[in-house]
Design an enzyme around this catalytic site. Structure first.
Site, PDB file in Angstrom:
ATOM      1  N   CYS A  97     -63.112  64.239  44.902  1.00 34.46           N
ATOM      2  CA  CYS A  97     -62.785  64.759  43.579  1.00 34.46           C
ATOM      3  C   CYS A  97     -62.631  66.278  43.624  1.00 34.46           C
ATOM      4  O   CYS A  97     -63.542  66.993  44.060  1.00 34.46           O
ATOM      5  CB  CYS A  97     -63.861  64.377  42.570  1.00 34.46           C
ATOM      6  N   LYS A 119     -64.245  57.907  50.307  1.00 36.20           N
ATOM      7  CA  LYS A 119     -62.956  58.577  50.110  1.00 36.20           C
ATOM      8  C   LYS A 119     -63.149  60.073  50.303  1.00 36.20           C
ATOM      9  O   LYS A 119     -64.107  60.655  49.787  1.00 36.20           O
ATOM     10  CB  LYS A 119     -62.381  58.290  48.728  1.00 36.20           C
ATOM     11  N   GLY A 158     -51.951  59.677  48.452  1.00 43.73           N
ATOM     12  CA  GLY A 158     -51.414  60.947  48.008  1.00 43.73           C
ATOM     13  C   GLY A 158     -49.909  61.024  47.989  1.00 43.73           C
ATOM     14  O   GLY A 158     -49.254  60.805  49.008  1.00 43.73           O
TER      15      GLY A 158
END
Length: 311
Positions: A97, A138, A199
């Site tokens: 994040c 992640k 992405g």
């Protein structure tokens, strides 16, 4: 394998429900559950991941992996153990994040400057969670730069992460194009667990290029899937008919019904316009609708004007 990414404030359980009805998605990851210094009550887990009440799957039957975010290994492990008792498909740990408010409180991508802590968090969580429940992680390529990306990947896998999603940008890159898919290839070559590339995948051509450059067969879709709900199917079956606007409208209607059931009235119109804004990228009809409706703040009026046949 194609995964559906979480997007805080957008791709939540309501949009997961609708997007997984379209098909092509093998698994979802929930928005992060922020862990600080306390053991969360079950209602926090089920509020963010209501699929926990239905066998850990969306109504379409797609499994959902619940995601935790935090920096304290012991607190993360205790909450992971409690979450595991609710029967998620798996537990994912968020080290990607880029939000400033999250990073400022030692969460998300800021931890990519501390590979040793990454290892400790994953290892402590893995020991606390029953062996049959997968633990994944992640990450981004780094915080300010990608110099420690390999250290981070090795730390996460060494701690026991059975799968790694890599967003192909640093925190400093934010969401600005391009995504550096080629940099994932080095990480994939260095670890022994599946690596999923993430992405800037907006089209089937992007997916093909990402797979070629990253050497990853598996992908995670985020904004591209929100903008084009048929993207996962299109990636799986190039040349197949695209999801039309007339096919999408009933899904939007169902999404808005969920929004009106779960979201405070003052925010309901905003949620539908937010999705319309993304859909403008792929659908000319969404562009027209957005321009006509962007100043409308009444949920009733939005319902009547966008879905007149069921208002």
């Amino acid at each position: 394998m194609i995964l559906l990414a979480p997007m805080e404030g957008l791709l939540d359980h309501m949009l997961r429900d609708v997007l997984t009805r379209v098909g092509g998605i093998d698994r979802c990851v929930s928005e992060f559950i922020r862990i600080t210094d306390m053991l969360m009550p079950n209602r926090v887990f089920t509020r963010i991941v209501p699929e926990l009440k239905t066998g850990g799957r969306t109504p379409a039957g797609v499994p959902v992996r619940a995601q935790l975010l935090g920096a304290d290994p012991v607190c993360m492990a205790e909450n992971a153990a409690k979450l595991a008792a609710l029967g998620p498909e798996g537990i994912d740990l968020n080290f990607g994040c880029p939000a400033k408010c999250v990073n400022r409180h030692r969460g998300g991508a800021v931890l990519l400057d501390e590979p040793e802590l990454l290892h400790e968090i994953v290892a402590t969580v893995r020991r606390a969670v029953p062996a049959h429940i997968p633990v994944s992680a992640k990450m981004r390529l780094g915080f300010n730069d990608a110099s420690r990306s390999l250290d981070c990947a090795l730390a996460l896998v060494g701690g026991g992460a059975g799968e790694l999603v890599v967003h192909a940008r640093t925190k400093a890159d934010g969401y600005k194009p391009p995504a550096y898919w080629d940099r994932i290839a080095e990480l994939k070559a260095a670890v022994t667990v599946p690596v999923i590339a993430n992405g800037e995948i907006w089209t089937p051509a992007d997916a093909e290029n990402c797979r070629s450059q990253s050497h990853c067969d598996d992908l995670m879709l985020g904004r591209g899937m929100v903008a084009n709900p048929g993207l996962a199917l299109a990636i799986r079956s190039p040349g197949a008919p695209a999801l039309s606007w007339s096919q999408l409208l009933p899904l939007m209607r169902d999404f808005f019904a969920l929004v009106r059931s779960h979201v405070q009235p003052k925010h309901q119109a905003g949620r539908l316009k937010q999705w319309l804004h993304y859909l403008r990228r792929h659908y000319p009809e969404a562009e027209e609708a957005y321009l006509q409706l962007r100043t409308v703040n009444s949920a009733e009026e939005l319902q009547q004007r966008l879905f007149p046949s069921i208002a």
